[in-house]
Design a protein around this motif. Sequence first.
Motif, PDB file in Angstrom:
ATOM      1  N   ILE A  58     -14.641   0.856  -8.404  1.00  0.00           N
ATOM      2  CA  ILE A  58     -14.969   0.482  -7.018  1.00  0.00           C
ATOM      3  C   ILE A  58     -15.769  -0.815  -6.956  1.00  0.00           C
ATOM      4  CG2 ILE A  58     -14.913   2.905  -6.263  1.00  0.00           C
ATOM      5  CD1 ILE A  58     -18.170   1.827  -5.795  1.00  0.00           C
ATOM      6  N   VAL A  84     -19.696   8.930  -1.227  1.00  0.00           N
ATOM      7  CA  VAL A  84     -20.562  10.097  -1.417  1.00  0.00           C
ATOM      8  C   VAL A  84     -20.842  10.271  -2.909  1.00  0.00           C
ATOM      9  CG1 VAL A  84     -20.800  12.570  -0.995  1.00  0.00           C
ATOM     10  CG2 VAL A  84     -19.577  11.126   0.665  1.00  0.00           C
ATOM     11  N   ASN A  92     -25.056  17.724  -2.571  1.00  0.00           N
ATOM     12  CA  ASN A  92     -24.197  16.564  -2.340  1.00  0.00           C
ATOM     13  C   ASN A  92     -22.778  17.004  -1.985  1.00  0.00           C
ATOM     14  OD1 ASN A  92     -23.832  13.570  -2.541  1.00  0.00           O
ATOM     15  ND2 ASN A  92     -22.291  14.238  -4.008  1.00  0.00           N
TER      16      ASN A  92
HETATM   17  C1  LIG Z   1     -21.189  12.496  -8.882  1.00  0.00           C
HETATM   18  S1  LIG Z   1     -19.471  12.220  -8.860  1.00  0.00           S
HETATM   19  C2  LIG Z   1     -19.187  12.343  -7.111  1.00  0.00           C
HETATM   20  C3  LIG Z   1     -17.893  12.988  -6.747  1.00  0.00           C
HETATM   21  C4  LIG Z   1     -17.660  13.158  -5.261  1.00  0.00           C
HETATM   22  N1  LIG Z   1     -17.689  11.877  -4.553  1.00  0.00           N
HETATM   23  C5  LIG Z   1     -18.676  14.075  -4.642  1.00  0.00           C
HETATM   24  O1  LIG Z   1     -19.568  13.592  -3.942  1.00  0.00           O
HETATM   25  O2  LIG Z   1     -18.593  15.273  -4.849  1.00  0.00           O
HETATM   26  C6  LIG Z   1     -19.386  10.439  -9.059  1.00  0.00           C
HETATM   27  C7  LIG Z   1     -18.018   9.929  -9.472  1.00  0.00           C
HETATM   28  O3  LIG Z   1     -18.034   8.511  -9.337  1.00  0.00           O
HETATM   29  C8  LIG Z   1     -17.288   7.970 -10.413  1.00  0.00           C
HETATM   30  N2  LIG Z   1     -17.723   6.580 -10.587  1.00  0.00           N
HETATM   31  C9  LIG Z   1     -18.937   6.102 -10.978  1.00  0.00           C
HETATM   32  N3  LIG Z   1     -18.934   4.759 -10.972  1.00  0.00           N
HETATM   33  C10 LIG Z   1     -17.698   4.373 -10.581  1.00  0.00           C
HETATM   34  C11 LIG Z   1     -17.083   3.105 -10.376  1.00  0.00           C
HETATM   35  N4  LIG Z   1     -17.755   1.967 -10.587  1.00  0.00           N
HETATM   36  N5  LIG Z   1     -15.792   3.069  -9.952  1.00  0.00           N
HETATM   37  C12 LIG Z   1     -15.094   4.224  -9.748  1.00  0.00           C
HETATM   38  N6  LIG Z   1     -15.631   5.455  -9.926  1.00  0.00           N
HETATM   39  C13 LIG Z   1     -16.917   5.526 -10.335  1.00  0.00           C
HETATM   40  C14 LIG Z   1     -17.584   8.855 -11.596  1.00  0.00           C
HETATM   41  O4  LIG Z   1     -16.547   8.762 -12.571  1.00  0.00           O
HETATM   42  C15 LIG Z   1     -17.657  10.217 -10.912  1.00  0.00           C
HETATM   43  O5  LIG Z   1     -16.418  10.865 -10.962  1.00  0.00           O
END
Ligand SMILES: C[S@@+](CC[C@H](N)C(=O)[O-])C[C@H]1O[C@@H](n2cnc3c(N)ncnc32)[C@H](O)[C@@H]1O
Length: 289
Positions: free
Chosen positions: A137, A164, A62
């Motif tokens: 989000i 992502v 990812n």
């Molecule tokens: C798996 S990480 C992905 C990080 C980055 N986008 C990548 O692909 O490397 C998912 C992130 O989404 C955030 N997240 C999950 N649900 C969210 C929400 N409803 N609003 C904001 N952030 C959220 C989590 O805190 C986490 O830091």
Amino acid sequence: MNRPTPPPLQPIGPRSYDEQTPNASRMYDYYLGGALNFAADRELAERAKTVLPVTPVLARLNRSWLRRVVNVCMDEGIDQFLDLGSGIPTVGNVHEIVERRAPDGRVVYVDYDSTAVSHAQKLLRGNKNATILHADIRDPDSVLGSPEAEALLDFSRPIGMLMVGIMLYVADEYDPRGLVATYRDRCAPGSLLPISVISADLVQHHDPETHRQLMDMVSVYDDASEQIHVRGYDEFVSYFDGMQLLEPGVVILPEWRPDGTAEYDSASPARWIGLGGMGRITGRTDGTA
Ligand SMILES: C[S@@+](CC[C@H](N)C(=O)[O-])C[C@H]1O[C@@H](n2cnc3c(N)ncnc32)[C@H](O)[C@@H]1O
């Protein structure tokens, strides 16, 4: 592994600091070899790895895809990004890729996890072209109408709207497809929307044992502060309604414009789990000119 009662839906809003409850942000950091995680995160991440040993490979697939899609957006002339669910800063952050190629490029990160936000704030101190917003989000007004987005991004020009590794955490009850459409409708023509999710469909067909492990791993996240929602292939394709899908369409992550870098084991069974696609806005989808 049995999944008794699913955990209750998480309320919408930014999260406050809590090192006792494992969370997706810090577990992802742990899979990627980062140090911004606590004992509770490591313990649950190890449980996830016990049931699905290729979990860290999935994270690296990812992360590699994120780097590739940002570069493709920039190849297409995009120099401003809204990165939804940006995570804990790690190697290859979006603003680092952007500033190498477009010194005046802009990046607004969004995450609801306070660990991700505080570390990004430290990293971005003094940076006038990048910032992080502590927001959920699932509340698009709090993101799109934020002073941070308004100060740094110009929504009348094409933007890279990055989703992502985030929509897998949005429960069906919060209408992930409708949420994508809300962000899509704010984008000017020429904008690009890369989205990646976890899907069971291809892995079930190609590798039933890994599929079984994946479903067990999903259950492990019942003990985290956010759960993983596995999406069907056709359902995921529908997220791109109103957009033109760039080649090669919706495919497994390592098959989406591979660039030959060896950031992960491309033969790993993890290859079948993550799906990605990139949509282009060809005209205003909200009826405005
Ligand atoms: C798996 S990480 C992905 C990080 C980055 N986008 C990548 O692909 O490397 C998912 C992130 O989404 C955030 N997240 C999950 N649900 C969210 C929400 N409803 N609003 C904001 N952030 C959220 C989590 O805190 C986490 O830091």
